[in-house]
Scaffold this motif. Structure first.
Motif, PDB file in Angstrom:
ATOM      1  N   ASN A 210      31.364  37.664  57.074  1.00  0.00           N
ATOM      2  CA  ASN A 210      32.816  37.941  57.730  1.00  0.00           C
ATOM      3  C   ASN A 210      33.633  38.644  57.215  1.00  0.00           C
ATOM      4  OD1 ASN A 210      34.697  37.298  59.726  1.00  0.00           O
ATOM      5  ND2 ASN A 210      35.378  35.394  59.096  1.00  0.00           N
ATOM      6  N   VAL A 211      33.350  39.717  56.757  1.00  0.00           N
ATOM      7  CA  VAL A 211      33.895  40.650  55.880  1.00  0.00           C
ATOM      8  C   VAL A 211      34.981  41.536  56.946  1.00  0.00           C
ATOM      9  CG1 VAL A 211      34.027  42.657  54.040  1.00  0.00           C
ATOM     10  CG2 VAL A 211      32.188  40.880  54.024  1.00  0.00           C
ATOM     11  N   VAL A 212      36.287  41.108  57.065  1.00  0.00           N
ATOM     12  CA  VAL A 212      37.111  41.773  58.213  1.00  0.00           C
ATOM     13  C   VAL A 212      38.267  42.240  57.415  1.00  0.00           C
ATOM     14  CG1 VAL A 212      38.512  41.424  60.193  1.00  0.00           C
ATOM     15  CG2 VAL A 212      36.431  40.253  60.103  1.00  0.00           C
ATOM     16  N   TYR A 213      38.866  41.670  56.468  1.00  0.00           N
ATOM     17  CA  TYR A 213      40.083  42.087  55.775  1.00  0.00           C
ATOM     18  C   TYR A 213      39.706  42.620  54.089  1.00  0.00           C
ATOM     19  CZ  TYR A 213      42.006  39.418  59.471  1.00  0.00           C
ATOM     20  OH  TYR A 213      42.262  39.210  60.820  1.00  0.00           O
ATOM     21  N   TYR A 214      40.568  43.281  53.661  1.00  0.00           N
ATOM     22  CA  TYR A 214      40.252  43.906  52.369  1.00  0.00           C
ATOM     23  C   TYR A 214      41.696  43.727  51.642  1.00  0.00           C
ATOM     24  CZ  TYR A 214      38.369  47.219  49.137  1.00  0.00           C
ATOM     25  OH  TYR A 214      37.883  47.712  47.924  1.00  0.00           O
ATOM     26  N   ASN A 311      54.300  30.721  43.846  1.00  0.00           N
ATOM     27  CA  ASN A 311      53.626  30.773  45.209  1.00  0.00           C
ATOM     28  C   ASN A 311      53.975  32.070  46.170  1.00  0.00           C
ATOM     29  OD1 ASN A 311      51.887  28.323  44.729  1.00  0.00           O
ATOM     30  ND2 ASN A 311      54.147  27.233  44.926  1.00  0.00           N
ATOM     31  N   LEU A 312      52.945  32.796  46.253  1.00  0.00           N
ATOM     32  CA  LEU A 312      53.303  33.893  47.030  1.00  0.00           C
ATOM     33  C   LEU A 312      52.403  34.301  48.466  1.00  0.00           C
ATOM     34  CD1 LEU A 312      53.193  36.452  43.901  1.00  0.00           C
ATOM     35  CD2 LEU A 312      55.394  35.163  44.987  1.00  0.00           C
ATOM     36  N   LYS A 313      53.024  35.188  49.122  1.00  0.00           N
ATOM     37  CA  LYS A 313      52.136  35.748  50.497  1.00  0.00           C
ATOM     38  C   LYS A 313      51.581  37.109  49.907  1.00  0.00           C
ATOM     39  CE  LYS A 313      53.800  32.562  53.525  1.00  0.00           C
ATOM     40  NZ  LYS A 313      53.009  31.956  54.354  1.00  0.00           N
ATOM     41  N   LEU A 314      50.328  36.983  50.330  1.00  0.00           N
ATOM     42  CA  LEU A 314      49.667  38.229  50.240  1.00  0.00           C
ATOM     43  C   LEU A 314      49.060  38.695  51.769  1.00  0.00           C
ATOM     44  CD1 LEU A 314      47.770  40.234  48.902  1.00  0.00           C
ATOM     45  CD2 LEU A 314      45.953  38.620  48.390  1.00  0.00           C
ATOM     46  N   GLU A 315      49.328  40.100  52.143  1.00  0.00           N
ATOM     47  CA  GLU A 315      48.936  40.505  53.252  1.00  0.00           C
ATOM     48  C   GLU A 315      47.796  41.347  53.088  1.00  0.00           C
ATOM     49  OE1 GLU A 315      49.741  40.706  57.526  1.00  0.00           O
ATOM     50  OE2 GLU A 315      50.511  39.469  55.837  1.00  0.00           O
ATOM     51  N   MET A 316      46.615  41.168  53.744  1.00  0.00           N
ATOM     52  CA  MET A 316      45.516  41.689  53.540  1.00  0.00           C
ATOM     53  C   MET A 316      45.612  43.068  54.162  1.00  0.00           C
ATOM     54  SD  MET A 316      43.767  40.043  51.234  1.00  0.00           S
ATOM     55  CE  MET A 316      41.755  40.311  51.561  1.00  0.00           C
ATOM     56  N   LEU A 317      44.580  44.258  54.056  1.00  0.00           N
ATOM     57  CA  LEU A 317      44.361  45.272  54.838  1.00  0.00           C
ATOM     58  C   LEU A 317      43.153  44.675  55.859  1.00  0.00           C
ATOM     59  CD1 LEU A 317      44.288  48.241  52.164  1.00  0.00           C
ATOM     60  CD2 LEU A 317      46.459  47.439  53.791  1.00  0.00           C
ATOM     61  N   ASP A 318      43.388  45.665  57.044  1.00  0.00           N
ATOM     62  CA  ASP A 318      42.381  45.259  58.125  1.00  0.00           C
ATOM     63  C   ASP A 318      41.235  46.376  58.403  1.00  0.00           C
ATOM     64  OD1 ASP A 318      41.034  44.685  60.502  1.00  0.00           O
ATOM     65  OD2 ASP A 318      42.706  43.748  61.373  1.00  0.00           O
ATOM     66  N   ARG A 319      40.094  45.945  57.953  1.00  0.00           N
ATOM     67  CA  ARG A 319      39.039  47.119  58.103  1.00  0.00           C
ATOM     68  C   ARG A 319      38.768  47.649  59.463  1.00  0.00           C
ATOM     69  NH1 ARG A 319      34.271  45.489  56.776  1.00  0.00           N
ATOM     70  NH2 ARG A 319      33.717  47.212  55.510  1.00  0.00           N
ATOM     71  N   ARG A 320      39.429  46.969  60.415  1.00  0.00           N
ATOM     72  CA  ARG A 320      39.197  47.537  61.532  1.00  0.00           C
ATOM     73  C   ARG A 320      40.290  48.518  62.038  1.00  0.00           C
ATOM     74  NH1 ARG A 320      39.129  41.443  63.927  1.00  0.00           N
ATOM     75  NH2 ARG A 320      41.006  41.510  62.678  1.00  0.00           N
ATOM     76  N   ASN A 321      41.328  48.669  61.114  1.00  0.00           N
ATOM     77  CA  ASN A 321      42.618  49.508  61.491  1.00  0.00           C
ATOM     78  C   ASN A 321      42.430  50.787  60.801  1.00  0.00           C
ATOM     79  OD1 ASN A 321      45.012  50.807  60.555  1.00  0.00           O
ATOM     80  ND2 ASN A 321      45.882  49.162  61.949  1.00  0.00           N
ATOM     81  N   ARG A 322      42.217  52.090  61.252  1.00  0.00           N
ATOM     82  CA  ARG A 322      41.882  53.228  61.126  1.00  0.00           C
ATOM     83  C   ARG A 322      42.615  53.537  59.615  1.00  0.00           C
ATOM     84  NH1 ARG A 322      40.837  57.471  65.896  1.00  0.00           N
ATOM     85  NH2 ARG A 322      39.000  56.248  66.751  1.00  0.00           N
ATOM     86  N   GLN A 323      44.052  53.497  59.900  1.00  0.00           N
ATOM     87  CA  GLN A 323      45.047  53.727  58.686  1.00  0.00           C
ATOM     88  C   GLN A 323      44.615  52.819  57.585  1.00  0.00           C
ATOM     89  OE1 GLN A 323      48.934  53.048  60.513  1.00  0.00           O
ATOM     90  NE2 GLN A 323      49.254  55.119  60.836  1.00  0.00           N
TER      91      GLN A 323
END
Length: 506
Positions: A210-214, A311-323
């Protein structure tokens, strides 16, 4: 056993796959008496002139240096579910000796990589139970008879079979098929089996893990933390709460130690160091398994920053997003450019030379006319550092040029074993194969006296296979040697491949 021990199979008169597929339904539906009869008929007559006793090939009296017998265990033949006649036939078969010097299902040359005469079933659709069980049978038995480290596995191999039969019976598509093979590969505790995870073999790795995010940063996995190394670009670094050097110790309320344990279950490896390596970014494949199986793109992470915990928020990149994909690919390209700029051999001041195995290519090899000067230069150094933390790109430098210019004559530094064709399941010592340097008639002799300066060898989990082989050799070049680093990959030895259904198991 019939596949690897019977004379009819050895000489190519027994198609193991066809027999398995022809009998599997009958076996599943047979009672004990019918099963015994089916097996007796399948084994067929056994030539008494080829028994071990007649051929004076008694395992108990074999020289322990010459023969590795630790994998042989025929105690299962005593199963009371087998009739007396079947037990006698199995015992006789287990004691057969192969005198042909070849085998239908074992490479004729010990170092050949592909196991021969294994059908690939290129059009198979992964939806037939008998075919899925055949894939299991082919793989399990290849390990049973041809894998020298079977005796060192964490689990008994026969117990693994009991565990995985229900897994293979449930296969109904390519994803479940690959996941089942991966489960089996992980059980052998060998880093070389990780080759199955390459994209040329596994097509469903993104789905299975389930490798969707990076992550927006490069990172390294440790036992209890994920270390942020460097952000993929300045913009991501500027707008992120995390900083380079932070240690992520918990994700979504789960300690990283447990988080990683859940994600390494299907990763084939000899040790945890390699599993941590595989959970770190795999640059040539473009995924980050430590962040697989995420429920959402935003993570709540606990970070150790110096002596402070945040305690922090981490926003992942989306491997389905071209940018996002473009950002990841650009970073990988930049990283590759940096890697290519690293020198294979570099002099540090007047006293030290560093030789980097992963960056020394054949194009960098010295010309014959330059060897005397190279020998003089290296022997003038107080220390030579061998960085083995990457796969050797120019093995000939270590096997030929290096001992030549350092004045080292060929010597035995390891024992090499190969399958004993006389007795599959046993392994026999290969005389001469352990020399790191081919002894060729009229070959150049080592140059001058042996180098006696300091030798330092750098190792880590990326020191694998040939890298480990040459590290063992370098360790014994002289008596003034030190190894610095961490546990290596545990993948020494040659690689064997078996064709299954539309992919390779390694």
């Amino acid at each position: 056993m019939v596949k690897y021990k019977s004379q009819k199979s050895i000489t190519g008169k027994f198609d193991a796959d066809k027999v398995f597929l022809a009998l599997i339904d009958s076996v599943k539906n047979a009672d004990e008496k019918q099963f015994n009869q089916l097996m007796i008929e399948m084994i067929g007559p056994i030539d008494p002139s080829l028994t071990a006793s007649v051929q004076h090939y008694d395992r108990k009296n074999q020289n322990s240096y010459q023969h590795l017998l630790k994998n042989i265990d025929y105690s299962w033949i005593k199963n009371k579910g087998y009739s007396t006649a079947l037990r006698q036939q199995l015992t006789a078969l287990s004691n057969q000796v192969n005198l042909t010097g070849k085998h239908q299902y074992i490479p004729a040359v010990w170092y050949e990589g592909d196991l021969p005469n294994e059908a690939p079933y290129a059009t198979y659709a992964f939806n037939q139970e008998e075919m899925n069980l055949l894939a299991l049978a082919k793989t399990w038995n290849a390990i049973e008879y041809l894998f020298p480290y079977k005796y060192m596995m964490d689990s008994k191999w026969k117990d693994v079979l009991v565990e995985v039969i229900p897994v293979f019976r449930k296969i109904n598509n390519r994803t479940s098929y690959e996941k089942s093979v991966l489960f089996l590969a992980e059980a052998i505790n060998d880093t070389h089996a990780g080759g199955f995870m390459a994209s040329k073999n596994m097509k469903m790795i993104n789905t299975i893990f389930n490798v969707v995010y990076y992550p927006p940063f490069d990172y390294k996995v440790g036992a209890k933390s994920i270390i942020v190394k460097k952000f993929l670009n300045d913009s991501l670094a500027k707008h992120n709460e995390l900083k380079a050097g932070d240690q992520i110790v918990a994700i979504n309320g789960t300690k990283v130690e447990q988080w990683l344990k859940e994600r390494m279950v299907l990763i084939p490896a000899s040790n945890k160091s390699v599993k941590y390596r595989e959970l770190s970014p795999v640059y040539d494949e473009g995924y980050a398994l430590a962040f697989g199986n995420l429920a959402s793109q935003t993570l709540n992470v606990k970070v150790a920053r110096g002596k402070t915990h945040l305690n922090l928020k981490l926003e992942m990149l989306d491997r389905r997003n071209r940018q996002d994909i473009a950002v990841i690919q650009k970073y990988m390209t930049q990283r590759a450019t940096v890697e290519r700029s690293i020198k294979g051999m570099e002099h540090i001041g007047n006293d030290i030379t560093v030789i980097r195995a992963g960056h020394l290519f054949e194009k960098d090899f010295p010309k014959d006319k330059d060897l005397p000067q190279l020998s003089a230069d290296l022997k003038s150094k107080k220390a030579i550092i061998f960085d083995m933390r990457a796969y050797p790109q120019g093995p000939g430098f270590f096997s030929y040029y290096l001992p030549l210019v350092l004045g080292k004559a060929p010597f035995a530094f390891a024992r090499y074993y190969a399958v004993d064709l006389k007795d599959p399941g046993a392994f026999i010592h290969r005389e001469g194969a352990e020399n790191y340097m081919a002894v060729i008639k009229d070959a150049p002799k080592p140059m001058g006296e042996l180098y006696t300066g300091k030798i330092v060898i750098l190792t880590n989990e990326d020191t694998q296979s040939m890298g480990e082989w040459f590290s063992m050799m370098l360790r014994q070049l002289n008596k003034n040697t030190t190894v610095i680093g961490s546990q290596t990959a545990g993948a020494d030895g040659s690689l064997k491949k078996i064709d299954l259904t539309r992919c390779l198991s390694i």
